[in-house]
Structures are given as C-alpha cells and as structure tokens.
Design a protein around this motif. Structure first.
Motif, PDB file in Angstrom:
ATOM      1  N   ARG A 286      10.739 -11.264 -10.067  1.00  0.00           N
ATOM      2  CA  ARG A 286      10.150 -11.556 -11.368  1.00  0.00           C
ATOM      3  C   ARG A 286       9.479 -10.289 -11.902  1.00  0.00           C
ATOM      4  O   ARG A 286       9.041  -9.431 -11.135  1.00  0.00           O
ATOM      5  N   MET A 287       9.378 -10.193 -13.220  1.00  0.00           N
ATOM      6  CA  MET A 287       8.763  -8.999 -13.805  1.00  0.00           C
ATOM      7  C   MET A 287       7.293  -8.893 -13.409  1.00  0.00           C
ATOM      8  O   MET A 287       6.757  -7.796 -13.223  1.00  0.00           O
ATOM      9  N   GLU A 288       6.618 -10.037 -13.251  1.00  0.00           N
ATOM     10  CA  GLU A 288       5.215 -10.016 -12.801  1.00  0.00           C
ATOM     11  C   GLU A 288       5.096  -9.412 -11.406  1.00  0.00           C
ATOM     12  O   GLU A 288       4.123  -8.731 -11.091  1.00  0.00           O
ATOM     13  N   ALA A 289       6.115  -9.701 -10.562  1.00  0.00           N
ATOM     14  CA  ALA A 289       6.098  -9.169  -9.200  1.00  0.00           C
ATOM     15  C   ALA A 289       6.231  -7.650  -9.208  1.00  0.00           C
ATOM     16  O   ALA A 289       5.583  -6.956  -8.413  1.00  0.00           O
ATOM     17  N   ILE A 290       7.044  -7.128 -10.132  1.00  0.00           N
ATOM     18  CA  ILE A 290       7.193  -5.670 -10.270  1.00  0.00           C
ATOM     19  C   ILE A 290       5.858  -5.063 -10.699  1.00  0.00           C
ATOM     20  O   ILE A 290       5.402  -4.063 -10.136  1.00  0.00           O
ATOM     21  N   ARG A 291       5.225  -5.682 -11.708  1.00  0.00           N
ATOM     22  CA  ARG A 291       3.942  -5.153 -12.200  1.00  0.00           C
ATOM     23  C   ARG A 291       2.860  -5.260 -11.143  1.00  0.00           C
ATOM     24  O   ARG A 291       1.986  -4.400 -11.033  1.00  0.00           O
ATOM     25  N   MET A 292       2.908  -6.320 -10.320  1.00  0.00           N
ATOM     26  CA  MET A 292       1.920  -6.470  -9.251  1.00  0.00           C
ATOM     27  C   MET A 292       2.067  -5.363  -8.212  1.00  0.00           C
ATOM     28  O   MET A 292       1.078  -4.821  -7.713  1.00  0.00           O
ATOM     29  N   LEU A 293       3.318  -5.016  -7.897  1.00  0.00           N
ATOM     30  CA  LEU A 293       3.555  -3.921  -6.956  1.00  0.00           C
ATOM     31  C   LEU A 293       3.047  -2.601  -7.526  1.00  0.00           C
ATOM     32  O   LEU A 293       2.437  -1.791  -6.810  1.00  0.00           O
ATOM     33  N   LEU A 294       3.261  -2.386  -8.828  1.00  0.00           N
ATOM     34  CA  LEU A 294       2.759  -1.173  -9.473  1.00  0.00           C
ATOM     35  C   LEU A 294       1.231  -1.114  -9.415  1.00  0.00           C
ATOM     36  O   LEU A 294       0.648  -0.062  -9.134  1.00  0.00           O
ATOM     37  N   ALA A 295       0.582  -2.269  -9.667  1.00  0.00           N
ATOM     38  CA  ALA A 295      -0.880  -2.326  -9.614  1.00  0.00           C
ATOM     39  C   ALA A 295      -1.384  -2.093  -8.191  1.00  0.00           C
ATOM     40  O   ALA A 295      -2.386  -1.391  -7.974  1.00  0.00           O
ATOM     41  N   PHE A 296      -0.690  -2.669  -7.211  1.00  0.00           N
ATOM     42  CA  PHE A 296      -1.049  -2.507  -5.801  1.00  0.00           C
ATOM     43  C   PHE A 296      -0.956  -1.031  -5.396  1.00  0.00           C
ATOM     44  O   PHE A 296      -1.859  -0.485  -4.752  1.00  0.00           O
ATOM     45  N   ALA A 297       0.124  -0.379  -5.805  1.00  0.00           N
ATOM     46  CA  ALA A 297       0.317   1.040  -5.493  1.00  0.00           C
ATOM     47  C   ALA A 297      -0.724   1.899  -6.187  1.00  0.00           C
ATOM     48  O   ALA A 297      -1.260   2.859  -5.604  1.00  0.00           O
ATOM     49  N   CYS A 298      -1.041   1.538  -7.428  1.00  0.00           N
ATOM     50  CA  CYS A 298      -2.030   2.300  -8.200  1.00  0.00           C
ATOM     51  C   CYS A 298      -3.407   2.207  -7.556  1.00  0.00           C
ATOM     52  O   CYS A 298      -4.104   3.214  -7.379  1.00  0.00           O
ATOM     53  N   HIS A 299      -3.802   0.999  -7.177  1.00  0.00           N
ATOM     54  CA  HIS A 299      -5.130   0.784  -6.585  1.00  0.00           C
ATOM     55  C   HIS A 299      -5.272   1.494  -5.238  1.00  0.00           C
ATOM     56  O   HIS A 299      -6.334   2.019  -4.903  1.00  0.00           O
ATOM     57  N   HIS A 300      -4.185   1.489  -4.437  1.00  0.00           N
ATOM     58  CA  HIS A 300      -4.234   2.104  -3.108  1.00  0.00           C
ATOM     59  C   HIS A 300      -3.763   3.568  -3.112  1.00  0.00           C
ATOM     60  O   HIS A 300      -3.625   4.184  -2.055  1.00  0.00           O
ATOM     61  N   GLU A 301      -3.507   4.084  -4.343  1.00  0.00           N
ATOM     62  CA  GLU A 301      -3.112   5.492  -4.519  1.00  0.00           C
ATOM     63  C   GLU A 301      -1.843   5.845  -3.725  1.00  0.00           C
ATOM     64  O   GLU A 301      -1.745   6.894  -3.104  1.00  0.00           O
ATOM     65  N   PHE A 302      -0.878   4.911  -3.767  1.00  0.00           N
ATOM     66  CA  PHE A 302       0.436   5.177  -3.186  1.00  0.00           C
ATOM     67  C   PHE A 302       1.296   5.899  -4.220  1.00  0.00           C
ATOM     68  O   PHE A 302       1.049   5.795  -5.420  1.00  0.00           O
ATOM     69  N   LYS A 303       2.323   6.556  -3.746  1.00  0.00           N
ATOM     70  CA  LYS A 303       3.357   7.063  -4.634  1.00  0.00           C
ATOM     71  C   LYS A 303       4.579   6.162  -4.476  1.00  0.00           C
ATOM     72  O   LYS A 303       5.023   5.912  -3.366  1.00  0.00           O
ATOM     73  N   LEU A 304       5.080   5.667  -5.604  1.00  0.00           N
ATOM     74  CA  LEU A 304       6.231   4.764  -5.581  1.00  0.00           C
ATOM     75  C   LEU A 304       7.543   5.545  -5.642  1.00  0.00           C
ATOM     76  O   LEU A 304       7.659   6.524  -6.386  1.00  0.00           O
ATOM     77  N   PHE A 305       8.525   5.073  -4.864  1.00  0.00           N
ATOM     78  CA  PHE A 305       9.856   5.689  -4.854  1.00  0.00           C
ATOM     79  C   PHE A 305      10.897   4.636  -5.230  1.00  0.00           C
ATOM     80  O   PHE A 305      10.642   3.430  -5.131  1.00  0.00           O
ATOM     81  N   GLN A 306      12.058   5.095  -5.663  1.00  0.00           N
ATOM     82  CA  GLN A 306      13.137   4.175  -5.997  1.00  0.00           C
ATOM     83  C   GLN A 306      14.446   4.661  -5.390  1.00  0.00           C
ATOM     84  O   GLN A 306      14.623   5.853  -5.115  1.00  0.00           O
ATOM     85  N   MET A 307      15.323   3.719  -5.174  1.00  0.00           N
ATOM     86  CA  MET A 307      16.678   4.061  -4.723  1.00  0.00           C
ATOM     87  C   MET A 307      17.650   3.047  -5.300  1.00  0.00           C
ATOM     88  O   MET A 307      17.263   1.933  -5.661  1.00  0.00           O
ATOM     89  N   ASP A 308      18.898   3.470  -5.390  1.00  0.00           N
ATOM     90  CA  ASP A 308      19.931   2.629  -5.965  1.00  0.00           C
ATOM     91  C   ASP A 308      21.104   2.606  -4.995  1.00  0.00           C
ATOM     92  O   ASP A 308      21.588   3.654  -4.588  1.00  0.00           O
TER      93      ASP A 308
END
Length: 491
Positions: free
Chosen positions: A71-93
């Motif tokens: 769900r789009m909310e789940a994507i935004r929640m992961l972004l917020a989680f990474a932001c709060h914990h100062e993670f760097k997000l990566f992507q792959m295809d």
C-alpha cells in the motif's frame, strides 16, 4: 527483442515441443516502451514479449491469481521510519521478474512473432516459468520471492505481507517489495550490501542504488530529512491535457463552489474527464492538499457536465502554480502515532450525506489521509463525527500493527476530534433517540477505547488539520493547513 529472448534462455522459461491436440495454445505479442528517468529523459528502449492472457480459461489454464502489493501508506511509513532512524534507503529492480516465477499448470504459448524456428514453424513453447501477460504470473513471482526471503531468515509482516524484516543482533534490515521493485534499508550498511549480493546471486538485477524514484514518486534523501513529490508527473499531465499556459490558481477549489449533478448543463467528453480524474487520483499519493477536490469531482464521472470539467481544470491550474510542492519528513521529528478526524455534516448537496476526512501522523510526518462521503445520511453532527472517528480508528489500528512488525509499540493512540458529543459517545454506551439507530459496525471504536488502544481527544476547530479533507476552504485557511500537514516547496 533479441535480448528479451536471450533472457528467456538464461532463465529456462520454456521448451519447444510439438503442438498438443488436446490443449489450447495462448498467443504472444511484442510490447514496446520507452523507459524514462525522474527527469523525463529516455534511458532505455524496452521490448517485452507478453502472453495474450485474456484467452486463458479459469480452472484450465490458471487457478489462483491474487498477489499482494504494498500500500502507498506502507511505502510512506518505511520512508518515515528510515528518516527518523537516519537510515539511507536503497532500491533495486529485478530484471524480467515474472520470468522467475514457477507455474504449476500446463501452459503452451505460440512462438514469438518474427522469431519462429525455421525448422519447426508449427511447434509451440511449453512454459515451465511464468510469462508476462499470464493471469497467474504476479502470484507465481510473489511466491518465488517470498519463499526465497523466508528461507534466508526474513520474517514476513503479519499485516503487510510485502514487508520482510530480518533481525541480526541489534541491527535490523527492512525490505519492502512492490512487484519487481524493491526498497530496503538497515541500521548497518553492511547488511544492505549483503542483501544486494544475496539478490544478485539468485536473480538478475537491472537497477541498484540509492532510492530516488519509486512508483512515480521523486524522493530526495537529505541530511535534514526526506522530501517526496511528483513534479515530473505533474509536468507530464499538464502537457497531456493542454494546461501548460493557463492562468494559475492559489487554491484547488473555490470556497463558494456547490457542485451538483447539473442536469441542465452541457455534456462533456466522459473519457477525457475520467482520464483527468484518474491522473489526479494517482497524484494524491504525495499531494494531500488536492484530495478533497479530486474526490468531489470524481463523484460525477458517470455523466460529467461543463461545470464539473471546469472544477477539474481549476485543480490543474492550482498544480501549475505549485508543481514542486511535496511532503517533507524532517529527521528531527518525533515518532508518536496520532490522528485527526473531522466531518462536513450534510456536505453533499445531492443526497445530504456527510463527508469524512482523516489524517494520520508519525510525529510531524504525514503518513496517510482520506476524504470520503459517508454511506448513510447522518441525523446529527455527533453521529457524522462518530462514524468518521470510527473510520480513522480502523486506519490507525492498521498502522499500529504495521509498526509492531517494525518492533515499535506505540501504546494508546490519540485521535483528535472537534466534537465533544462524539467523544462522550465513545466512552459511554448511551442509547437515546439521537444515537440508538447508529449501525453496530460503527460502535467498534467504543470497544477499542475501552481496551485503551485509542483515546479521543478534543481539539478546537482552528487546529483541526483534517478540515482540509472535508470541504473547500478560503486561501488563508487552506495555506495554513497545507503548511501544518508538512507540505512545502524545496525548490
């Protein structure tokens, strides 16, 4: 096209066999597409061979087809989680992801147009793996990837089955999948590197790196926070609908507008109208400021009139004025879950049903929101607010469960409401003339209040952020709420 067929050979997708007499054969065709980056530049000319799955028959060629997506909310929640914990997000295809899924049914397809075997022109291919276009292809791919991750020590989310989490001592690795697009982050960057190697060892990957463009969302990861917007998408749609050179507007809808069926109005092209609404609905993934306006206009898709088209064009004129506006997630934000619930009593002029509006935050980071007309006519503002609070409760309970998968227990969740009678109704089982008719399903909020899962708190109307999702507002009020929701222009 040749590279696509080479991929089939590497993945052992099919085997050339004699044409069966007792089995139907599914046709194939080529699909061509230009792949664009976040700036709109062509990065690849892609050819895809697809099966004509619309000819498949249920029970013969396929059984189950459902495959979960995030769900789009789940994507935004992961972004917020990474932001709060100062993670760097990566992507792959995953390259040609569906070709990795195993199928259980016996399926035959025609040889690719233009690439028929000259020795055996009448032979067909028997599939051992899924092909794009097959009804069961998404499910087969999800099962393959899901089973692979679980075997490697990941735990699947209890609520969101596209979320996979691996704990390694004090470190955590979080993976979110959306068909063949994967985003991941970790408290330890070595875990991210190990995960990348793990995936490369099992599947062919076509893109890896820092998260910057995902499902049409442009994501900027900065030292002070994460910014999410859809400026490229807005630019494309303004060009598509010829709205590039119109006069900009400061708000998406006039505060005095009263849309109805307009029976006497002039009819417009319904296909164009629905196309515009569909484009705007996808844009609400990062633009909550247009949510109410789009949902209101979407009610008239069956028989749109000139007045409705004018209202939709007004939204595009507002987007022309604010193309770079987006959601800002600050790194110094807290991570407490809280929500706002509001209603516009009897707001629909056609059937007098009320409009519910809710939004949910993690600290200062807006995660989810909705604007929806209620299913039944409410007899009082109390009833309308109570029903809206119930819808908000369902959403925050989903978010609570999702956060629990992340290892976060949020405790009692406050829902801010500006109606004291509705708050009292959640605490006391009163059955008098004003409330005895309310459907049982709306009373589940009272059960969760008694369990201390949620608590309804009073907020004055001035600070009710969900007000923007229930009715059109004047410019000053609209801009204030837009800012308070966390929408800003970093350009």
């Amino acid at each position: 096209m040749q590279e696509e067929l080479n991929q089939f050979d590497r993945s052992n997708v099919w085997t050339l066999v004699d044409r069966p007499h007792d089995k139907s054969t599914i046709g194939t065709k080529w699909v061509f597409r230009n792949k664009l980056d976040e700036s709109g530049n062509i990065v690849r000319n892609k050819a895809r061979l697809v099966a004509q799955g619309y000819t498949q028959e249920e029970g013969i060629d396929f059984d189950e087809t459902y495959a979960p997506v995030a769900r789009m909310e789940a994507i935004r929640m992961l972004l917020a989680f990474a932001c709060h914990h100062e993670f760097k997000l990566f992507q792959m295809d995953v390259k040609s992801a569906f070709l990795n899924g195993f199928i259980n049914e016996e399926v035959y397809v025609e040889q690719p147009p233009g690439f028929e075997d000259p020795k055996f022109p009448n032979h067909v291919f028997k599939l051992s793996k899924a092909l794009y276009g097959l009804k069961q292809a998404p499910r087969a791919w999800y099962e393959r990837l899901s089973n692979f991750l679980v075997e490697k020590g990941f735990n699947k989310g209890n609520v969101d089955t596209t979320l996979f989490i691996k704990n390694d001592g004090k470190d955590i690795l979080v993976v979110q999948i959306y068909v063949d697009d994967i985003i991941f982050d970790s408290t330890n960057e070595l875990l991210c590197q190990d995960f990348a190697k793990l995936m490369q060892g099992e599947f062919e990957m076509s893109m890896m790196g820092e998260l910057s463009f995902f499902l049409g969302l442009q994501i900027k990861q900065r030292k002070d926070g994460i910014f999410i917007n859809q400026a490229k998408y807005i630019k494309e749609k303004l060009k598509k609908f010829g709205m590039e050179n119109v006069k900009p507007q400061a708000t998406p809808m006039s505060s005095s507008i009263k849309l109805d069926k307009d029976e006497e109005g002039k009819c417009v092209d319904s296909k164009l109208y629905r196309s515009m609404i569909g484009s705007l609905l996808y844009l609400t993934a990062s633009r909550p400021d247009i949510m109410f306006s789009v949902c209101l206009c979407a009610r008239f898709q069956a028989n749109p009139k000139e007045s409705h088209l004018k209202a939709v064009k007004r939204i595009f004129r507002y987007l022309l004025d604010t193309p770079s506006l987006g959601l800002w997630y600050p790194r110094d934000s807290t991570f407490d879950l809280h929500a706002y619930s509001d209603v516009d009593y009897g707001g629909c002029k056609i059937d007098r049903k009320s409009t519910s509006g809710t939004c949910q935050f993690l600290g200062n980071m807006l995660i989810s929101w909705f604007s929806k007309k209620q299913n039944s006519v409410a007899l009082s503002t109390t009833e309308a607010e109570y029903i809206s609070a119930g819808s908000c409760c369902a959403q925050v309970l989903w978010m609570k469960q999702q956060l629990f998968d992340y290892g976060i227990d949020v405790g009692t969740i406050p829902i801010k409401c500006d109606n004291t009678s509705a708050i009292c109704l959640t605490k006391n089982p009163i059955h008098h003339s004003r409330t005895k008719h309310i459907e049982i399903r709306h009373h589940f909020i009272r059960d969760h209040v008694s369990k201390d899962d949620i608590v309804l708190e009073y907020v004055d109307t001035l600070h009710q952020l969900a007000d923007i999702f229930t009715k059109p507002l004047d410019k000053e009020r609209f801009w204030t709420l837009r800012r308070d929701l966390g929408l800003m222009d970093l350009s």
